[in-house]
Design a protein around this motif. Structure first.
Motif, PDB file in Angstrom:
ATOM      1  N   LYS A 138       0.825  -1.220   0.000  1.00  0.00           N
ATOM      2  CA  LYS A 138       0.000   0.000   0.000  1.00  0.00           C
ATOM      3  C   LYS A 138       0.852   1.260   0.000  1.00  0.00           C
ATOM      4  O   LYS A 138       0.524   2.251  -0.656  1.00  0.00           O
ATOM      5  CB  LYS A 138      -0.924  -0.010   1.222  1.00  0.00           C
ATOM      6  CG  LYS A 138      -1.882   1.174   1.294  1.00  0.00           C
ATOM      7  CD  LYS A 138      -2.765   1.071   2.520  1.00  0.00           C
ATOM      8  CE  LYS A 138      -3.681   2.277   2.656  1.00  0.00           C
ATOM      9  NZ  LYS A 138      -4.525   2.192   3.887  1.00  0.00           N
ATOM     10  N   HIS A 139       1.964   1.226   0.724  1.00  0.00           N
ATOM     11  CA  HIS A 139       2.810   2.416   0.845  1.00  0.00           C
ATOM     12  C   HIS A 139       3.957   2.421  -0.170  1.00  0.00           C
ATOM     13  O   HIS A 139       4.851   3.270  -0.097  1.00  0.00           O
ATOM     14  CB  HIS A 139       3.369   2.531   2.265  1.00  0.00           C
ATOM     15  CG  HIS A 139       2.336   2.906   3.279  1.00  0.00           C
ATOM     16  ND1 HIS A 139       1.447   1.989   3.820  1.00  0.00           N
ATOM     17  CD2 HIS A 139       2.004   4.106   3.834  1.00  0.00           C
ATOM     18  CE1 HIS A 139       0.658   2.598   4.668  1.00  0.00           C
ATOM     19  NE2 HIS A 139       0.966   3.886   4.702  1.00  0.00           N
ATOM     20  N   GLY A 140       3.918   1.482  -1.092  1.00  0.00           N
ATOM     21  CA  GLY A 140       4.922   1.470  -2.159  1.00  0.00           C
ATOM     22  C   GLY A 140       6.334   1.272  -1.685  1.00  0.00           C
ATOM     23  O   GLY A 140       7.281   1.782  -2.287  1.00  0.00           O
ATOM     24  N   ILE A 141       6.504   0.533  -0.578  1.00  0.00           N
ATOM     25  CA  ILE A 141       7.844   0.289  -0.043  1.00  0.00           C
ATOM     26  C   ILE A 141       8.525  -0.781  -0.892  1.00  0.00           C
ATOM     27  O   ILE A 141       7.978  -1.864  -1.099  1.00  0.00           O
ATOM     28  CB  ILE A 141       7.771  -0.162   1.428  1.00  0.00           C
ATOM     29  CG1 ILE A 141       7.139   0.948   2.275  1.00  0.00           C
ATOM     30  CG2 ILE A 141       9.160  -0.513   1.960  1.00  0.00           C
ATOM     31  CD1 ILE A 141       6.827   0.529   3.700  1.00  0.00           C
ATOM     32  N   LYS A 142       9.694  -0.451  -1.379  1.00  0.00           N
ATOM     33  CA  LYS A 142      10.413  -1.386  -2.254  1.00  0.00           C
ATOM     34  C   LYS A 142      10.892  -2.595  -1.461  1.00  0.00           C
ATOM     35  O   LYS A 142      11.438  -2.464  -0.371  1.00  0.00           O
ATOM     36  CB  LYS A 142      11.603  -0.678  -2.912  1.00  0.00           C
ATOM     37  CG  LYS A 142      12.305  -1.536  -3.952  1.00  0.00           C
ATOM     38  CD  LYS A 142      13.457  -0.775  -4.593  1.00  0.00           C
ATOM     39  CE  LYS A 142      14.172  -1.635  -5.623  1.00  0.00           C
ATOM     40  NZ  LYS A 142      15.336  -0.937  -6.227  1.00  0.00           N
ATOM     41  N   LEU A 143      10.656  -3.763  -2.030  1.00  0.00           N
ATOM     42  CA  LEU A 143      11.087  -4.997  -1.384  1.00  0.00           C
ATOM     43  C   LEU A 143      12.590  -5.198  -1.604  1.00  0.00           C
ATOM     44  O   LEU A 143      13.010  -5.720  -2.626  1.00  0.00           O
ATOM     45  CB  LEU A 143      10.326  -6.201  -1.942  1.00  0.00           C
ATOM     46  CG  LEU A 143       8.939  -6.497  -1.378  1.00  0.00           C
ATOM     47  CD1 LEU A 143       8.391  -7.783  -1.961  1.00  0.00           C
ATOM     48  CD2 LEU A 143       8.957  -6.576   0.135  1.00  0.00           C
TER      49      LEU A 143
END
Length: 736
Positions: free
Chosen positions: A391-396
């Motif tokens: 949801k928060h677009g945090i890169k894996l």
């Protein structure tokens, strides 16, 4: 902190080689003064526009001043500096150096090297003593050893082979890349050394774990009358902390004060870190209270110090008194709970962070929270964190990917772990290893081996952790030949020297399969001393196969290493009971009482609607305890109706009274958790349970029957592996 000196860059004067600006051009030299005094980006753009209007931008010297302001000022914009640079017809060396320096300190240091290549190809300018340190710095940040070596070669061929700044940067570079022998060779080759030279080498040795070498160099530095500064002492204190040498650390703290070395915030933080790592809370607290200036590092260091000592109340107290609790402080507390085996407290702190909304979770927070979820088997919350990441677009990154795979694997959702694994393009050795571990704990040995082969195809080099997971997979699946072959290939094929964990896995592989003599032979011929895990693996195998003779030897060696290991007594007692040697069972019970040892209580946890509930043996603390026991009675009645007979032999070594044996079996923690799961979850949901100990034979048999009688899937994770109970059978095929 810097360990290599950054040389000042002096602006070049107009030389007779440079073409003078046309007399017809109105050159307002006051603009150059305005550039020096420029305080914000909008003002810079205005000066740039005026320079273009009056033709001043065509002057290489003036253009270099603009590049300096755009690339190196406190309001700099490297993108803007690059655009300005691209418009300069003939940039001078200072302009090239300014851009290289800016990129070397940016998030993309590789661009510094690319600009340098462009300079060599498109310009007549040659690198000077200001160019090389920034290129070497960029190489260090990238850990680009071949590039740095190439630059070193260029330096040696140039006139700057003895330049102090350049050589200092090379020492720092080699140390950062872990090439301490090369760093030391550069250090020894220097005709002249300043304090930065010594600092770079001392710090390099300390951070690389060469603590004695670091401290010896400090003593040599004193012997050569080079006055140490605060940076020197930070390196020395780092060595003390790594050695866990409190007395030496105290003496260095006293040395700092006696010699009037400026106690900067960074130095005080290093002293504080040394005290906490060496386990002296008193010294740490005294210094912390004395410090006039504190930053987030000071606060988090003292918090970590308390948590390492197990004093979480003190850590919480310090946390509450912080002037500002940024995410680093939250991370320190959450991470400490996770690392000390307190996952519930870690998740409670994570929830508190979410409710307060004063700091935003970052990748470190989420990795710690996912690790706590993995320990507890709290897959609902772990799944929520995964949704939060999306949801928060945090890169894996690889850390988050590994944590997600571990959480789903330990939560019993192997398919979801695979989804995460296949969804990412970047997979380091830990991502591959985590997925192999997932297969291992679920008993999918063949799949683990297939993944290991794909890992080799992907050119990812396996490490020690990879082989521990791979050998565990072979053990849980009875793949003896494969396990033996992989173990024998570790060092000659992959360059990984087998350690204690690998030998324990091999003994487990052989022992589980009944090859106990071969397992003993492996132990007797180990090049390293067998640890407790090795003897424990052999003892566990003896229980499976009833080998009293080997079990007694294994237990004796295990207790010699770990006298307080209650599990060793219990295992040997089980083996004696299985063979009918009740006199030996009684002796062991008496020994345990004399030593004040008690069997670790079984504890099973189950997650329902996002909440994790724990059950101990005979637990009645749950609000629904009455309903749970009614369900247990119902289960017992249905089991008897189909001919189930309790395995009382499981308790003979611990429960003497015949009339309470069956009742004690019925009150095992996993049975309580299963009963709670039956009354609290919908029939379509699997019942997921995590147990701290190995599941006993009776509970294993009961779980199989319940899965058939109630048509429910039960996923039980014990301290060894996963058991998938479905339609009356278990995924382990009774091999665990």
């Amino acid at each position: 902190m810097a360990t290599s000196c950054t040389p000042a860059i002096n602006l070049p004067r107009l030389s007779h080689h440079q073409k003078p600006v046309s007399a017809t051009v109105n050159i307002d030299r006051s603009l150059l003064l305005q550039l020096d005094q420029c305080s914000d980006f909008s003002q810079l753009k205005q000066i740039h526009a005026r320079m273009l209007r009056i033709g001043l931008f065509d002057d290489p010297y003036s253009a270099s001043k603009l590049i300096q302001a755009a690339a190196l000022s406190h309001f700099s914009s490297i993108e803007y500096a690059q655009k300005v640079f691209d418009r300069i017809p003939h940039p001078n060396l200072y302009s090239w150096n300014a851009l290289i320096r800016s990129y070397a300190s940016s998030q993309e240091p590789i661009n510094a090297l690319l600009i340098f290549i462009k300079m060599l190809c498109e310009s007549d300018e040659l690198p000077n003593k200001f160019t090389y340190p920034f290129l070497i710095k960029a190489s260090a940040l990238l850990s680009a050893l071949p590039v740095g070596k190439g630059l070193h070669g260029m330096v040696l061929k140039s006139e700057f082979g003895s330049d102090l700044f350049v050589l200092n940067s090379l020492i720092h570079f080699y140390a950062e890349c872990g090439c301490f022998d090369m760093a030391y060779r550069v250090f020894l080759s220097m005709q002249k050394r300043d304090v930065v030279s010594w600092n770079s080498m001392i710090m390099g040795f300390a951070q690389g774990g060469y603590t004695e070498e670091s401290l010896d160099l400090f003593r040599r530095m004193e012997g050569e009358n080079v006055k140490p500064n605060d940076v020197t002492m930070i390196g020395v204190l780092s060595a003390c902390a790594k050695k866990l040498d409190l007395e030496l650390g105290r003496s260095m703290h006293l040395y700092i004060r006696r010699n009037g070395i400026k106690e900067t915030l960074i130095l005080n933080n290093a002293i504080l870190d040394m005290y906490t790592k060496c386990g002296s809370r008193e010294d740490a607290k005294r210094l912390f209270d004395e410090m006039e200036e504190k930053d987030i590092i000071s606060w988090t260091t003292i918090i970590v110090g308390y948590t390492r000592a197990g004093d979480f109340n003190a850590a919480r107290s310090v946390f509450r008194t912080m002037p500002y609790q940024d995410i680093a402080a939250w991370n320190a507390l959450i991470s400490a709970y996770v690392q000390n085996g307190n996952p519930k407290e870690a998740l409670a702190t994570f929830n508190e962070l979410q409710l307060r909304k004063k700091a935003k979770p970052d990748a470190v927070t989420l990795v710690c929270a996912l690790s706590a979820c993995a320990q507890l088997g709290a897959m609902d919350l772990g799944g929520w964190i995964h949704v939060y990441i999306k949801k928060h677009g945090i890169k894996l990154n690889c850390h988050l990917t590994t944590a997600l795979i571990d959480m789903y694997s330990k939560g019993g959702a192997l398919e979801k772990a695979l989804e995460v694994f296949h969804s990412v393009e970047s997979r380091d050795v830990f991502v591959w290893s985590a997925m192999i571990a997932g297969y291992a704990m679920h008993g999918c040995g063949r799949d683990a081996i297939d993944l290991f082969l794909k890992m080799q195809e992907a050119k990812v080099r396996p490490n020690s952790v990879t082989f521990t997971n791979l050998l565990s997979a072979c053990s849980h699946s009875g793949l003896v030949d494969s396990g033996r072959d992989f173990f024998n290939q570790m060092e000659p094929v992959f360059g990984v020297v087998p350690g204690i964990k690998h030998y324990a896995c091999l003994v487990d592989i052989l022992g589980r399969a009944g090859n106990l003599e071969e397992a003993v032979d492996v132990i007797e011929n180990m090049p390293i001393s067998p640890g407790a895990s090795v003897w424990g693996a052999l003892l566990g195998a003896c229980k499976l196969h009833g080998r009293v003779d080997i079990a007694e030897r294994a237990c004796s060696n295990l207790l010699e290493l770990e006298p307080q290991n209650d599990g060793a007594y219990v295992l040997l007692s089980n083996i004696y009971a299985k063979s009918g040697r009740w006199d030996k069972v009684s002796e062991l019970r008496k020994l345990m009482r004399n030593y004040g040892l008690k069997k670790e209580p079984g504890c099973s946890s189950i997650e329902v609607n996002g909440n994790v509930y724990e059950f101990l043996v005979g637990d009645n603390a749950h609000p629904l305890s009455k309903n749970i026991y009614l369900k247990l009675d119902e289960i017992a009645s249905r089991l008897k109706s189909i001919g189930y007979v309790p395995m009382k032999s499981q308790l003979l070594q611990l429960v003497e009274e015949e009339d309470v044996q069956e009742q004690a079996l019925n009150l095992h923690s996993e049975k309580l958790a299963i009963a709670f799961g039956l009354i609290s979850t919908s029939p379509s949901q699997p019942i997921r349970i995590v147990k701290n100990l190995r599941v006993c034979d009776d509970c294993h048999a009961v779980a199989k029957l319940i899965s058939k009688l109630y048509n429910r899937e039960i996923l039980l994770r014990d301290c060894y592996r996963f058991h998938h109970f479905k339609e009356g059978s278990c995924s382990c095929m009774d091999y665990w």
